[in-house]
Write an enzyme that holds these catalytic residues in place. Structure first.
Site: not given
Ligand SMILES: Cc1ncc(COP(=O)(O)O)c(C=O)c1O
Ligand SMILES: Cc1ncc(COP(=O)(O)O)c(C=O)c1O
Lengths: 144, 419, 419, 144
Positions: C132, C209, C212, C235, C375
């Protein structure tokens, strides 16, 4: 009114025991309560032979709780070894204080203890974990 | 009841307390809660709590990227909140409103993004002795990182900014002047339009910490003359977790981003990225979506009363409390005594009793005040006290609260035998 | 009803929807909402909305500095939420839990604080093609600022991490390995324990990260082998505005602060400051107080079901959806087809129809999906598509939702004349 | 079903007008829709004497809405001066598109317009303000 500001607490606050600065001293340390900026310093003189506490003195400004707590604790320190100082349980300090301490005044009540630990270790120590010392139920953060 | 007689507006004080569920909460004292800590954080009216719950229950989705109705709805509410904030502070455009967590993050954003790209080792950054740590430590860090020099405008014995000292600092041509509108520790209201005018005339970029003013008085960024303004939602009846940076569009456009990630980009490849337009360039990741709608509800509530009315009410309470406490033996008041220069925040010290002990005993009487350095240790040092006790007012306070405070101070003095 | 027959656990899917008020919301299609965008953000159960409202109504004050009962109560709840999070992910101590806004801020915190003090111009930072933007752009920025080199582990045609390529990158001794547990764009579940093991064996600090994974499967940081783990509350059924950085205590202790201001200091003078203990060193200013308590309520709700149960439910839905959609003409599925390597996230492309158009027509059928690059533009580039349509599952979805999705895809193909 | 995917939209999508790349060209620009990464490029040839548009061509990938919008707009451009191009009102572009556009597809519908503005100005332009173009009620953010 009061189960916190009992007479003996106020007496220790007004006339704290072992007050002052030892000079020369074998150990010394100062620290502060981040919430209010209260500063407390400790100086310790050791018996040359045994290495046990000969004399201890606290100096600084603070609230009734922090002053009384340091004062009451100071009465128990003479004759203790460094290992024994290090092993002091913060729960005992609160017990000796003899009034109910909750999270709001946790750091006040343990400032003397923390400064003493700093002196023994020669370095800044962390605050004891509130959750451990007070029990989970009443524990909040230990940050300012 | 003193409170009811003196209240100048039917819409403030006791009458409003019914809107705030916290006042239903019983206290250990058995008496109703007298909440005098709004400078730390304000209580929330039912309308704000309801708006949050509504958003989460029926209008919630991630924003900015969705095509389905729920996400369009969420996005419209989130961006609608931005328009509410813009209108509330008189911004030219919602594009000048960046949502952050709190005033602290807003100031850090400016210090990192604007600061690190505009301040060098020969530059000067000026703050004041009156600042909250949030408007001091980020500038210390900026200067430590860049080699720039940090200087502090002196304050007077009654807690006012020394304008002569400000002028002499400005003669040195600082890059940044960071100054608060209202001091949270002493309640001082700085002559902010004059200060920003002097700062900009001297070529400084002027950052105003408005954490204590936006919630309590009318503020219009178009008239303020600042370049950046920071404030927090939680101090203005809104949710925690949401705050605001206002900045001039041209400055925001020119600044590099701060936090990076999703939403703030235009295009990303493995090796680099281009940035989105403002304000989204500064909002990396999923923002405080529902909290923004809660902040909009808080603004609606405040506008229903009128910021002039809020200010007038607090001014009246200040006058009453200042004279009531000032006439009590053993009570020392800090800050200016002119009600035009003093917000609804009163810092005081009781002879021979530590502020922590004061706050504990006041709490037993059902009076919630703050004791400590109020995140303004240098200011405490300046006034030779480690800490103070602070009572701060908002629209749900009234004269009755001042009596309760005065009575509790007497009770404290009795415990310590100083009365 | 297909959904009812196939559901393996009585506690998931349709039965749980009653806990989520959003499903009472009418859709333009006149049919019940089929929400398939939980990977972007999850819907909120009544228990979370209620917890938030309760906190604001009866337990709200600023934290960390108050002496009165209300603030002690607020503090206990806020710090209690930290303990809930710690227990939920198996952290050694609540001290390892830093509250931030979201996963994005968590990763930025590591990149700024740990990164800028540990990475130099001769160093290597490794991410992957699956990331992401939140786990990519902050590392690009770190490398741009320090002169370090950024490298990317390749992915395979079916969207898996190329472990051989990972090994060869690790031979170059990177300072940092930043990798996602589960890809939000393709649903790939990386063999994360193996990856962290390889990374740490190679001497890298490993940043995972987990945005998910934490919401959808059991995760235990003690077993994970990572140094830092980032995720978002929104989430995992929690409020927006709150996220988590977990870090090893020794690393957090050694790191400089990131944002500065109130609460994160031990002592401040005009010229400098000393920092508070972790985690508070990293929480400058007033945090998302009530949102933390909402996150704790979300954790309670998830634990009431059991993360094993959540994962099993989504695995089952994945299997059903993968075969249902895979058998439809004109539908191309992305990502691995092994259900052990694929979370409840299905990215697909319809021949001749742009994902935005798919999402619009699905929405008219009451089916909420995401369309776009998710993203993850580099990953889209890698797979030769500008964008995909993505359906993602959570505990409130069931087999009936999959049928509704399949029917809506057919409807889309009819509009475009491709079916 | 559908008031958005009307037949003429789908026809423009399948066989867009003025498709391709002019080479040489007097003006050219490319931009993308940050939401989906769709990229669109425009090339413009001007009448040497009048400086008015002689020919225009769009090239790129995108959804039905963005393709149809660029295609429909492209039919109106020949003969316009640069000032006239600059003055095109995005509301007119949406009107010409002839189907109801809400915030969700706002950028799709205006990608062609934005790329054209970039070509005329020789620099990246901001997206039009949704609140202004669509009216406040339906306006959300214009960010990805
Ligand atoms: C794999 C992953 N990392 C990071 C993020 C970023 O999360 P946030 O927008 O809550 O900071 C997301 C959210 O879409 C994600 O799916
Ligand atoms: C003057 C001033 N500035 C900044 C802050 C920081 O606000 P926050 O903690 O919401 O970031 C405060 C809050 O106490 C304040 O009073």
């Amino acid at each position: 009114m009061d189960n916190l500001y009992r007479d003996f607490i106020l007496e220790h606050y007004r006339e704290p025991h072992h007050r002052g600065v030892l000079d020369p001293a074998d150990l010394s340390f100062a620290d502060s309560n981040p919430t209010c900026g209260d500063e407390l310093a400790v100086t310790v003189r050791l018996e040359p032979d045994s290495g046990r506490v000969a004399e201890v003195a606290f100096d600084g400004r603070g609230c009734a709780i922090s002053q009384a707590s340091a004062s009451i604790m100071s009465d128990h320190l003479a004759g203790m070894s460094l290992d024994e100082l290090r092993a002091i349980d913060p729960r005992t300090v609160l017990d000796d204080l003899g009034v109910p301490i909750g999270p709001a005044r946790f750091k006040c009540a343990l400032l003397g203890y923390k400064v003493l630990q700093g002196a023994v270790r020669g370095a800044m120590t962390d605050w004891p974990e509130e959750a451990e010392v007070l029990g989970d139920a009443s524990a909040g953060g230990s940050s300012p | 009841m003193v409170g009811l007689q003196h209240r100048s507006r039917a819409v403030t004080g006791a009458a409003l307390r019914a809107d705030f569920p916290v006042f239903e909460r019983p206290t250990a004292s058995g008496r109703r809660l007298v909440y005098l800590d709004s400078a730390a954080s304000a209580q929330k009216p039912r309308a704000v709590i309801e708006a949050l719950a509504q958003t989460y229950a029926h209008h919630y989705a991630n924003v900015h990227r969705g095509i389905y109705e729920l996400s369009v709805d969420a996005d419209a509410r989130y961006e609608g909140a931005r328009r509410s904030v813009a209108a509330f502070i008189g911004a030219d455009s919602p594009r000048e409103i960046v949502f952050v967590r709190n005033a602290t993050e807003a100031i850090n954003l400016v210090a990192f993004s604007f600061g690190r790209s505009n301040v060098g080792r020969d530059d000067l950054v000026v703050t004041t002795e009156l600042e909250h740590h949030a408007n001091l430590v980020p500038w210390q860090q900026l200067c430590a990182a860049t080699g720039a020099t940090l200087a502090h405008v002196r304050s007077t014995d009654d807690g006012k900014l020394d304008l002569d000292d400000l002028r002499s600092h400005l003669e040195r041509g600082p890059k940044i002047l960071a100054v608060s509108h209202v001091s949270n520790a002493l309640g001082t209201i700085n002559p902010i339009a004059e200060v920003t005018g002097l700062g900009r005339a001297a070529g400084a970029t002027v950052v105003v910490d408005a954490a204590q003013s936006v919630p309590h008085m009318p503020l219009n960024v178009a008239e303020l003359g600042a370049d950046f303004v920071a404030f927090s939602g939680h101090k203005m009846l809104g949710p925690s977790g949401i705050g605001v940076l206002w900045g001039r569009r041209a400055l925001l456009d020119a600044m590099p981003p701060f936090l990076t990630g999703g939403s703030m980009i235009r295009r990303v490849t493995l090796d680099g990225a281009e940035w989105n337009e403002v304000p989204w360039k500064f909002e990396a990741g999923t923002p405080a979506i529902a909290e923004a709608t809660g902040l909009a509800a808080a603004i609606d509530y405040l506008e229903g009363i009128g910021m002039d009315g809020v200010r007038a009410h607090e001014r009246e309470l200040f006058i009453a409390a200042w004279s009531r406490l000032g006439n009590m033996p053993g009570v020392r008041l800090l800050g200016p005594d002119d009600p035009d220069e003093h917000a609804g925040v009163i810092s005081f010290v009781l002879d021979g009793i530590h502020p922590h002990d004061v706050a504990t005993i006041l709490d037993r009487e059902g009076v919630a005040v703050r004791a400590g350095h109020h995140c303004a240790q240098p200011l405490m040092d300046r006034h030779g006290v480690p800490a103070t006790t602070r009572a701060s007012f908002y629209l749900y306070n009234d004269h009755d609260d001042i009596e309760r405070l005065a009575d509790a101070i007497v009770a404290t003095q009795r415990v310590f035998g100083t009365a």
